[in-house]
Design an enzyme around this catalytic site. Structure first.
Site, PDB file in Angstrom:
ATOM      1  N   ASP A  79     -23.996 -73.023 -25.309  1.00 32.09           N
ATOM      2  CA  ASP A  79     -24.877 -73.942 -26.032  1.00 32.09           C
ATOM      3  C   ASP A  79     -24.520 -73.950 -27.511  1.00 32.09           C
ATOM      4  OD1 ASP A  79     -25.875 -71.523 -26.972  1.00 32.09           O
ATOM      5  OD2 ASP A  79     -27.511 -71.491 -25.525  1.00 32.09           O
ATOM      6  N   HIS A 412     -19.648 -73.764 -17.677  1.00 34.08           N
ATOM      7  CA  HIS A 412     -20.910 -74.253 -18.242  1.00 34.08           C
ATOM      8  C   HIS A 412     -20.836 -74.043 -19.755  1.00 34.08           C
ATOM      9  CE1 HIS A 412     -25.318 -75.097 -18.014  1.00 34.08           C
ATOM     10  NE2 HIS A 412     -25.338 -74.365 -19.124  1.00 34.08           N
ATOM     11  N   ASP A 464     -17.389 -72.013  -8.578  1.00 37.61           N
ATOM     12  CA  ASP A 464     -16.876 -72.658  -9.792  1.00 37.61           C
ATOM     13  C   ASP A 464     -17.536 -74.017  -9.952  1.00 37.61           C
ATOM     14  OD1 ASP A 464     -15.467 -73.410 -12.005  1.00 37.61           O
ATOM     15  OD2 ASP A 464     -13.522 -73.594 -11.004  1.00 37.61           O
ATOM     16  N   GLU A 473     -21.069 -69.674 -17.078  1.00 37.96           N
ATOM     17  CA  GLU A 473     -21.257 -69.730 -18.535  1.00 37.96           C
ATOM     18  C   GLU A 473     -20.651 -68.481 -19.180  1.00 37.96           C
ATOM     19  OE1 GLU A 473     -24.601 -70.759 -21.919  1.00 37.96           O
ATOM     20  OE2 GLU A 473     -25.279 -69.959 -19.993  1.00 37.96           O
TER      21      GLU A 473
END
Length: 619
Positions: A79, A412, A464, A473
């Site tokens: 993020d 991610h 995956d 992530e």
């Protein structure tokens, strides 16, 4: 030359040549990849010589609304939020690696990268501490950020900054930040003494702030609780004091860890985890070092209690703890939690590698309920976790992105999963990112080299899939321990440990060209080799040399799959990967394409004449 010494040298060479059996992986290549991931996570104004070309500047107004400069630092994971607690922990661990594995990192020619990685964190942490009892703890809000899927260069989510002060304490975060700056001050001491002194000033002030105004940081900043909730602050206060003692030698800090040993749980909690939230095992190992070095003095009794808990952690990792062991997957990976389990495995492996050195330096052994073990056994555990990460697992996949030929493709990670701003400069909207990039079935357009994904579940199963954030992530907290760990393993497992060379690295002399530096390159060869001796030292009247070979593409066009033939090589080599053919080496995976005029470097160490380097093949 003494016969025993000769045998040691021969054994070292044989261990290196038989890397496929002694050490199946090139940990040196993995180190450089890990640095690339840290560089990809940078926030702020990026340097002109950045190596991750798909990343651009971001967060250039962070803190502006609050009247403070909070530009810089690292994004924690996939993020675009800058969370203070994991960032400070990462800085501590990077510094610890640079301190205790200084020789290994220096031998790999990575100390400059290590210090830059640390400084990117400490420069931000200094900015975040503008007043004695103020610490800016976070930039961005996890909830709003997670509603959007955008590149950091396009962020449209609020960049609210949150602070700790006397009325809003956070002893855990302030304590961890104090530990980070104290550890970094040691790492920088011989390279930049004035910066080291500055770091120590901030570390001492933050420790006093953390200890005087006690409280949990996520009580003061509730929006952090859903992402990095703190289980307590006693361990961080002990952790900070232990690092400040190591940085200053001031008995006040050692006495603090002794006086608070019982009430803060330092000698009470026996752990099977070491992480951004739980530092007890790290405290216990650090303070055991003081005991092993004979510096306990009046505190010996309490430090022995710390050692007992450090041994508990190590014995649990070795599965020698009378049944009270760590959990492992069937394939041998340490398993702690569903979300990003790799961070616990990498941190434990790093801590075991560190503890193995402390025990070895003191000629001590590990005493467990199930037996007495040599320090090497701790390093073997660390290697088992590293090897699992790099591909020795039931899925035969590398969980370190860019290492080997098979690794996850659908991370991610916002920046990696969206086209680079340099190839698609149109802004990506909040929802648009989900529609066009998050849900696409293809792999990420930008390879996030060196990222360590969350990893498989407790049964070694891995999916995956970008939506499986627990597994795909990557995080800073998982990556940071790898730099020291891989450096140590490259030296001890694949490396060439010259007898008597432990301790400070050999003195570096001004660079001098080797006698054959300008040896002719075969006609038609696409590259030029510039051979330099960067260091030399003596062991038992034998001279050893650190050779640096610069490869420059002089062909005027891109070349790929360059393979080199090295003859008369008798020592370890870094920066090239061995092929199936004896004596033939190739560039690392991320350097398979060499642009016109570009350069790369590899290094080897050996006694006697330099190796002969020629081009074997290329495209």
């Amino acid at each position: 030359m003494p016969r025993g010494y000769l045998l040691a040298l021969v054994a070292a060479v044989l261990c290196f040549e038989a890397a496929a059996t002694a050490g199946e992986f090139n940990y040196g290549d993995a180190v450089d990849l890990s640095f690339l991931y840290l560089e990809a996570q940078r926030s702020g104004k990026l340097p002109a010589d950045r190596r991750v070309k798909w990343r651009g500047d971001s967060g250039l107004k962070d803190g502006l609304a609050q009247g403070v400069n909070l530009v810089g630092g690292y994004y924690d994971a996939g993020d675009n939020v800058k969370f203070g607690l994991p960032m400070a922990f990462v800085t501590t661990i990077l510094s610890w690696g640079a301190i205790d594995f200084k020789k290994e990192i220096t031998d790999l020619n990575h100390m400059d990268k290590a210090l830059k990685a640390i400084k990117w964190g400490t420069d931000y942490l200094i900015k975040a501490h503008p007043e004695r009892n103020v610490l800016w703890a976070q930039v961005g809000d996890g909830a709003s950020d997670h509603f959007c899927w955008q590149r950091p260069e396009d962020m449209s989510t609020p960049r609210t900054a949150y602070k700790l002060d006397e009325s809003h304490p956070g002893s855990d975060l302030a304590g961890e930040t104090a530990a980070a700056l104290a550890a970094a001050s040691i790492a920088f001491k011989t390279y930049n003494s004035s910066y080291s002194d500055l770091l120590l000033v901030h570390a001492k002030e933050l420790f006093t702030f953390a200890d005087t105004f006690r409280g949990l940081y996520d009580d003061s900043i509730p929006c952090a609780a859903d992402f990095y909730s703190s289980s307590g602050y006693w361990d961080e206060l002990l952790w900070a004091a232990a690092w400040l003692f190591r940085a200053t030698g001031d008995e006040y800090y050692l006495k603090y860890t002794v006086d608070k040993a019982v009430s803060f749980g330092g000698t009470g909690w026996a752990m099977k985890e070491f992480s951004w939230d739980n530092k007890y095992a790290g405290v216990q190992v650090l303070l055991t070092k003081v005991l092993l070095e004979g510096r306990a003095a009046a505190y010996e009794s309490t430090l022995k209690q710390y050692q007992a808990k450090a041994d508990y952690f190590a014995c649990a990792c070795l599965q020698k703890n009378d049944g009270f062991n760590i959990n492992k997957t069937p394939g041998g990976l340490m398993y702690v939690r569903e979300w990003n389990n790799m961070q616990y495995a990498s941190a434990a492996a790093f801590l075991m590698a560190v503890y193995s050195v402390y025990l070895s330096d003191a000629n001590a052994k590990l005493t467990c309920p199930d037996g007495v073990f040599e320090p090497k056994e701790l390093l073997n555990f660390a290697q088992s976790q590293a090897d699992y990460i790099l591909g020795k697992n039931p899925n035969s996949i590398s969980y370190l992105i860019g290492y080997g030929s098979k690794f996850p493709q659908k991370l991610h990670h916002r920046g990696s999963s969206i086209a680079s701003i340099f190839s698609d400069p149109s802004p990506i909207g909040c929802v648009q990112g989900f529609d066009f990039w998050y849900h696409r079935p293809q792999g990420n357009p930008n390879v996030l080299h060196g990222a360590l994904v969350g990893g498989p579940d407790k049964n070694d199963r891995f999916d995956d899939d970008r939506s499986e954030y627990e597994q795909t992530e990557p995080t800073l907290t998982a990556c940071a321990p790898l730099l020291g760990l891989f450096s140590k393993l490259q030296s001890s497992v694949n490396g060439y440990r010259i007898p008597g060379s432990r301790g400070n690295p050999p003195p570096v002399k001004p660079e001098e060209k080797s006698p054959n530096a300008n040896a002719p390159v075969p006609v038609g060869a696409p590259v030029e080799f510039i051979h330099t001796i960067t260091s030399t030292w003596m062991v038992s009247k034998e001279s050893y040399y650190r050779h640096q070979v610069k490869i420059k593409n002089t062909s005027g066009k891109p070349i790929s799959d360059l393979k080199l033939r090295l003859e008369n090589l008798s020592g370890p080599i870094w920066g090239l990967s061995p092929t199936q053919q004896k004596g033939i080496y190739e560039l690392p995976p991320w350097l398979r394409l060499l642009q016109p005029g570009s350069e790369c470097v590899f290094i080897y160490i050996q006694e006697g004449p330099q190796a002969k380097v020629t081009v074997s093949s290329y495209h």
